[in-house]
Design an enzyme around this catalytic site. Sequence first.
Site, mmCIF file in Angstrom:
data_model
loop_
_atom_site.group_PDB
_atom_site.id
_atom_site.type_symbol
_atom_site.label_atom_id
_atom_site.label_comp_id
_atom_site.label_asym_id
_atom_site.label_seq_id
_atom_site.Cartn_x
_atom_site.Cartn_y
_atom_site.Cartn_z
ATOM 1 N N LYS A 115 -4.205 11.080 29.001
ATOM 2 C CA LYS A 115 -3.648 12.189 28.214
ATOM 3 C C LYS A 115 -3.632 11.772 26.745
ATOM 4 C CE LYS A 115 0.138 15.447 27.882
ATOM 5 N NZ LYS A 115 0.259 15.317 26.424
ATOM 6 N N GLU A 173 -9.016 17.946 23.035
ATOM 7 C CA GLU A 173 -7.971 17.386 22.177
ATOM 8 C C GLU A 173 -8.581 16.872 20.883
ATOM 9 O OE1 GLU A 173 -3.676 16.834 22.572
ATOM 10 O OE2 GLU A 173 -5.180 17.754 23.866
#
Length: 579
Positions: A115, A173
């Site tokens: 993540k 991201e």
Amino acid sequence: MISNIKNKIIKLKKKIKLYEYFYNVLNISLVSDYKYDKLMEYLYKLEHKYKFINSNDSPTKKIGDNFLNEFKISNHLLPMLSLDSVYNKDRVLNFYNYIKKCVKKEYFDFCCELKIDGVALNVLYKDGSLVHALTRGNGYSGEDVTSNINIINNLPRKLLGMQFPEILEVRGEVFMLKSDFINLNKNLNKNFSNPRNIASGSLRKNKKLSNVNLNRKLFFFAYGIGFVKPENYFLSHFNMLKKLKSFGFCINAYNLYCNSLKKIFSFFYKSVLLKEKLNFEIDGIVIKVDSIKYQKKIGHTYKFPKWAIALKFDTEILKSKVLGVDFKVGRTGVITPVANLSPINFSGVIVKNVSIYNENEIKKLNLKIGSYVFVKRSGNVIPKIVKVINNKFEKEIIFPVICPCCKSNLLFNKKKKTSRCINGIFCKKQKEKLILHFFSKNGFYINGIGPKLIKKLVNLNYINNPLDVFNLNIKILCKLDKINKKSASNIVNRLRKFKNINFFNFIYSLGIPEVGISTSKNISEEFSSLKEMMNASYKRFIKIKNIGNKVAKNIFNFINSSNNIKYINRISKVIKILF
């Protein structure tokens, strides 16, 4: 009561909205992710319990709708949802069992990824050409930041190959490398707080400041898709990542295709080791159901997909090595093993020792001297060993059979799985901790009567119980190291002057097993005198607020012990109890 709950929910919403505004709009983190997630979790629970207080403006029903006025707002073709965050294995197990129930299969595949701690971006391609780039926004529409994506060096403007979908939303991201972040601070002589805030701020800068943006290199890792035409172009999440790579997108190389919880947790702990080595920030792992067909079947809430979850680092999990083990004697004689670790730094807090609770925990963890361990510390919570990695250079931990302090035989409690020294005040460590407890802040607190003084007095056999402390004189105190006549005189004067104590503080100071300060207050409210409490029955104690069978038994047994009766009678003559 309802009005109090309502006010609590209103205050909690205001607090969370403030944190979200600073984070999403001003790029400032007022609290850690852990604290924010815990506040959100608490709000969810309150809203679920008191559904009639629920409202549509709650942060639990929104992904974040703070937009900057200078950007055009456009809709995502498919909602760009957030992720539900969890911090422990039990929550992951709940997630796993929920998926099993939904797909009605015993075995199914997952795709796990790191993540990245950056900014979510949704990029739309038509016939292989980039159309626009949107921030997540409120999950249904986002800010059009297409004019600023020139600072994302690795984002393809045209897709490679010929077999790409006609329409494709790619989610990923945006982040800044740690090395670039350090150089940016040096070159601009600034002290920016973290790379995530810089990435967000740069992506959402006003067009007039685009020359500033050019100094800031950002990167993009693709992690998923939104709308795709044709609809069934992708069947597997893991294979979809490979396809995106072939189209020219950068994919995080650290991912895992698996079908077991064991492998998921192993990937999580490996990511802890990677955290410091990587040139970009990560704050956990993302666990996703691999089958796109199952993803659609499982569905989503207004805010989260139900087929994915983020297992985040619980504030910090760091690696260390067990150098040795000490066995500490507690106030009630319970022996607690404490692991001595190679020092680890938790955001400025150096940890060298971690409690291992009991012998059973050592066996459960398979802990040995020389083992490498992962240590977790959340906020100011006591550090805990969460995983052990064994190696060939290890020694077994041998639990003592005699007390490390007084050398008397230990008694093992099979039910509690604890070893205990039953030598009472004849064991110096128990004696020392009993007196320390009596003069602690919630007990009979007197400034100057602290751990160092009590330890010296016990070791030299000048005191054997709290009563002896009140009989100290200047002559005895002056025999101790680093105590002169003036200091000794001050201590004696305080002991003579401060002899009043509230009833609840007195109850706490007695050190009754499992009776803390709040239980002590509840007991003190039940009785109007010490004599009344000493003559009370077991049934009366069990009726007191928040006192169960076990604690009631502890209190009743304590006040009916002949030694304790003598001790309480003696001490109540020396001090004055205030009711």
